[in-house]
Design a protein around this motif. Sequence first.
Motif, mmCIF file in Angstrom:
data_model
loop_
_atom_site.group_PDB
_atom_site.id
_atom_site.type_symbol
_atom_site.label_atom_id
_atom_site.label_comp_id
_atom_site.label_asym_id
_atom_site.label_seq_id
_atom_site.Cartn_x
_atom_site.Cartn_y
_atom_site.Cartn_z
ATOM 1 N N ARG A 161 -3.982 0.284 11.489
ATOM 2 C CA ARG A 161 -3.401 -0.821 10.719
ATOM 3 C C ARG A 161 -3.478 -0.558 9.212
ATOM 4 N NH1 ARG A 161 -2.195 -4.790 14.691
ATOM 5 N NH2 ARG A 161 -0.746 -5.666 13.170
ATOM 6 N N LYS A 162 -3.306 0.725 8.860
ATOM 7 C CA LYS A 162 -3.243 1.108 7.438
ATOM 8 C C LYS A 162 -1.929 1.806 7.137
ATOM 9 C CE LYS A 162 -8.226 1.767 6.906
ATOM 10 N NZ LYS A 162 -9.311 2.765 6.812
ATOM 11 N N ARG B 1 0.841 -1.194 0.000
ATOM 12 C CA ARG B 1 0.000 0.000 0.000
ATOM 13 C C ARG B 1 0.884 1.256 0.000
ATOM 14 N NH1 ARG B 1 -1.612 -1.754 6.016
ATOM 15 N NH2 ARG B 1 0.418 -1.346 6.917
ATOM 16 N N LEU C 54 5.916 -1.157 16.586
ATOM 17 C CA LEU C 54 6.213 -0.197 15.519
ATOM 18 C C LEU C 54 7.589 0.440 15.741
ATOM 19 C CD1 LEU C 54 5.499 1.739 13.190
ATOM 20 C CD2 LEU C 54 4.161 3.074 14.808
ATOM 21 N N TYR C 55 7.872 0.866 16.971
ATOM 22 C CA TYR C 55 9.145 1.523 17.242
ATOM 23 C C TYR C 55 10.303 0.549 16.990
ATOM 24 C CZ TYR C 55 6.036 4.878 19.506
ATOM 25 O OH TYR C 55 5.029 5.778 19.751
ATOM 26 N N LEU D 227 2.039 10.212 19.392
ATOM 27 C CA LEU D 227 1.739 9.484 18.145
ATOM 28 C C LEU D 227 0.405 8.767 18.365
ATOM 29 C CD1 LEU D 227 2.534 8.420 15.329
ATOM 30 C CD2 LEU D 227 3.736 6.552 16.478
ATOM 31 N N ILE D 228 -0.607 9.257 17.699
ATOM 32 C CA ILE D 228 -1.966 8.731 17.909
ATOM 33 C C ILE D 228 -2.657 8.577 16.553
ATOM 34 C CG2 ILE D 228 -4.230 9.133 18.954
ATOM 35 C CD1 ILE D 228 -2.854 11.060 20.932
ATOM 36 N N VAL D 229 -3.240 7.423 16.342
ATOM 37 C CA VAL D 229 -4.071 7.198 15.154
ATOM 38 C C VAL D 229 -5.457 6.780 15.646
ATOM 39 C CG1 VAL D 229 -4.411 5.761 13.099
ATOM 40 C CG2 VAL D 229 -2.108 6.578 13.693
ATOM 41 N N ALA E 41 -5.570 4.093 26.134
ATOM 42 C CA ALA E 41 -4.172 4.404 25.813
ATOM 43 C C ALA E 41 -3.619 5.476 26.755
ATOM 44 C CB ALA E 41 -4.065 4.889 24.370
ATOM 45 N N VAL F 33 -1.988 8.553 26.912
ATOM 46 C CA VAL F 33 -1.635 9.719 26.100
ATOM 47 C C VAL F 33 -1.669 10.993 26.930
ATOM 48 C CG1 VAL F 33 -2.226 8.740 23.839
ATOM 49 C CG2 VAL F 33 -4.016 9.836 25.214
ATOM 50 N N GLU G 182 0.685 -0.470 22.023
ATOM 51 C CA GLU G 182 0.638 -0.890 20.616
ATOM 52 C C GLU G 182 1.758 -0.246 19.809
ATOM 53 O OE1 GLU G 182 -3.003 0.895 20.714
ATOM 54 O OE2 GLU G 182 -4.237 -0.911 20.693
ATOM 55 N N GLY G 183 2.334 0.815 20.359
ATOM 56 C CA GLY G 183 3.412 1.477 19.642
ATOM 57 C C GLY G 183 4.723 0.709 19.680
ATOM 58 N N PHE H 237 8.727 8.235 24.797
ATOM 59 C CA PHE H 237 8.258 7.556 25.988
ATOM 60 C C PHE H 237 6.921 6.930 25.662
ATOM 61 C CE2 PHE H 237 7.135 7.290 30.455
ATOM 62 C CZ PHE H 237 8.369 7.032 31.016
ATOM 63 N N ALA I 68 0.516 5.383 11.253
ATOM 64 C CA ALA I 68 1.529 5.676 12.279
ATOM 65 C C ALA I 68 2.935 5.510 11.707
ATOM 66 C CB ALA I 68 1.335 4.763 13.489
ATOM 67 N N THR I 69 3.112 4.523 10.864
ATOM 68 C CA THR I 69 4.421 4.315 10.237
ATOM 69 C C THR I 69 4.819 5.549 9.435
ATOM 70 O OG1 THR I 69 3.951 1.965 10.088
ATOM 71 C CG2 THR I 69 5.724 2.801 8.691
HETATM 72 C C1 LIG Z 1 0.214 2.711 18.149
HETATM 73 C C2 LIG Z 1 -0.592 3.334 17.012
HETATM 74 C C3 LIG Z 1 -0.164 4.778 16.830
HETATM 75 C C4 LIG Z 1 -0.363 2.534 15.711
HETATM 76 O O1 LIG Z 1 -1.063 3.195 14.651
HETATM 77 P P1 LIG Z 1 -1.346 2.478 13.246
HETATM 78 O O2 LIG Z 1 -1.583 3.511 12.209
HETATM 79 O O3 LIG Z 1 -2.412 1.457 13.431
HETATM 80 O O4 LIG Z 1 0.038 1.748 12.965
HETATM 81 P P2 LIG Z 1 0.529 1.160 11.553
HETATM 82 O O5 LIG Z 1 -0.644 0.781 10.707
HETATM 83 O O6 LIG Z 1 1.502 2.111 10.951
HETATM 84 O O7 LIG Z 1 1.264 -0.164 12.057
HETATM 85 C C5 LIG Z 1 2.621 -0.415 11.763
HETATM 86 C C6 LIG Z 1 3.042 -1.680 12.464
HETATM 87 O O8 LIG Z 1 3.046 -1.494 13.881
HETATM 88 C C7 LIG Z 1 2.637 -2.725 14.514
HETATM 89 N N1 LIG Z 1 1.368 -2.523 15.189
HETATM 90 C C8 LIG Z 1 0.488 -1.479 15.052
HETATM 91 N N2 LIG Z 1 -0.574 -1.661 15.858
HETATM 92 C C9 LIG Z 1 -0.368 -2.827 16.507
HETATM 93 C C10 LIG Z 1 -1.123 -3.555 17.465
HETATM 94 N N3 LIG Z 1 -2.321 -3.123 17.908
HETATM 95 N N4 LIG Z 1 -0.623 -4.726 17.905
HETATM 96 C C11 LIG Z 1 0.564 -5.173 17.469
HETATM 97 N N5 LIG Z 1 1.325 -4.549 16.534
HETATM 98 C C12 LIG Z 1 0.857 -3.379 16.077
HETATM 99 C C13 LIG Z 1 2.501 -3.748 13.393
HETATM 100 O O9 LIG Z 1 3.749 -4.346 13.199
HETATM 101 C C14 LIG Z 1 2.120 -2.858 12.228
HETATM 102 O O10 LIG Z 1 2.390 -3.427 10.972
HETATM 103 P P3 LIG Z 1 1.265 -4.346 10.257
HETATM 104 O O11 LIG Z 1 -0.056 -3.642 10.342
HETATM 105 O O12 LIG Z 1 1.777 -4.487 8.843
HETATM 106 O O13 LIG Z 1 1.261 -5.633 11.033
HETATM 107 C C15 LIG Z 1 -2.125 3.272 17.337
HETATM 108 O O14 LIG Z 1 -2.465 1.960 17.701
HETATM 109 C C16 LIG Z 1 -2.543 4.219 18.462
HETATM 110 O O15 LIG Z 1 -2.822 5.381 18.220
HETATM 111 N N6 LIG Z 1 -2.605 3.705 19.710
HETATM 112 C C17 LIG Z 1 -3.007 4.523 20.849
HETATM 113 C C18 LIG Z 1 -1.947 5.555 21.225
HETATM 114 C C19 LIG Z 1 -0.593 4.917 21.462
HETATM 115 O O16 LIG Z 1 -0.457 3.905 22.140
HETATM 116 N N7 LIG Z 1 0.446 5.551 20.848
HETATM 117 C C20 LIG Z 1 1.814 5.037 20.896
HETATM 118 C C21 LIG Z 1 2.504 5.320 22.146
HETATM 119 S S1 LIG Z 1 2.565 7.003 22.630
#
Ligand SMILES: CC(C)(COP(=O)(O)OP(=O)(O)OC[C@H]1O[C@@H](n2cnc3c(N)ncnc32)[C@H](O)[C@@H]1OP(=O)(O)O)[C@@H](O)C(=O)NCCC(=O)NCCS
Length: 173
Positions: A103-104, A2, A139-140, A95-97, A34, A36, A135-136, A129, A107-108
């Motif tokens: 999962r689109k 994508r 990704l990190y 970082l919040i989605v 979460a 935040v 869930e972050g 932090f 966040a990446t």
């Molecule tokens: C963490 C967060 C920002 C991820 O947003 P997102 O747009 O869904 O993330 P992405 O689609 O870019 O995911 C990238 C990768 O991260 C990992 N990931 C994302 N969400 C995940 C979850 N719920 N469980 C496990 N892995 C996860 C996966 O490896 C994912 O890749 P994949 O979808 O191909 O498997 C989102 O879940 C969020 O806003 N959470 C609440 C706030 C928070 O915890 N922020 C981070 C800490 S401050």
Amino acid sequence: MRPPPPIRRLTPDDIAASAPSLACLLLDAVADGASVGFLADLAAPRAEAYWRGIAAATDGRVVLAADDAQGIAGVVLVLPYATEIQPHRAEIAKLIVHRRARRKGIATALLQAAEDSARGMGRTVLSLFTRAGSEGEPLYRARGWTRVGVIVADSLRPDGTLCDGAIYTKRLR
Ligand SMILES: CC(C)(COP(=O)(O)OP(=O)(O)OC[C@H]1O[C@@H](n2cnc3c(N)ncnc32)[C@H](O)[C@@H]1OP(=O)(O)O)[C@@H](O)C(=O)NCCC(=O)NCCS
């Protein structure tokens, strides 16, 4: 594969005008449990005030956002350190989605844009932090961030229960 979603930098005026939409992100994350920065009693006026405070800040912070059909779907902050001994340091925060858009790859893309923005400001040592186990974390790690430690019983989750905090760092080349 994508395509990455487009990321835009919000000006202070954009942030103030989008405060209700940005507040929805905070409210959705808190409703999801979460960590935040707020407890479960967060309401829209306070969430909007938080963003208006960000709009008014004059410390060089950068606010990046991704949109979907319903408005702002994701956000991240880049906070340059203000001390004269850390002109190369910045913090990534909030970082919040929204749950509707997860999962689109949003966040990446936001994290990539945040790193690019930090590099553009000459900030090559980053930290962030997050709640340990958030869930972050996957990704990190996937993006080359190193987990340097955990602070046990660091903070309260929205429901008031204690949680550990994980500290991450990344050095940009
Ligand atoms: C963490 C967060 C920002 C991820 O947003 P997102 O747009 O869904 O993330 P992405 O689609 O870019 O995911 C990238 C990768 O991260 C990992 N990931 C994302 N969400 C995940 C979850 N719920 N469980 C496990 N892995 C996860 C996966 O490896 C994912 O890749 P994949 O979808 O191909 O498997 C989102 O879940 C969020 O806003 N959470 C609440 C706030 C928070 O915890 N922020 C981070 C800490 S401050």
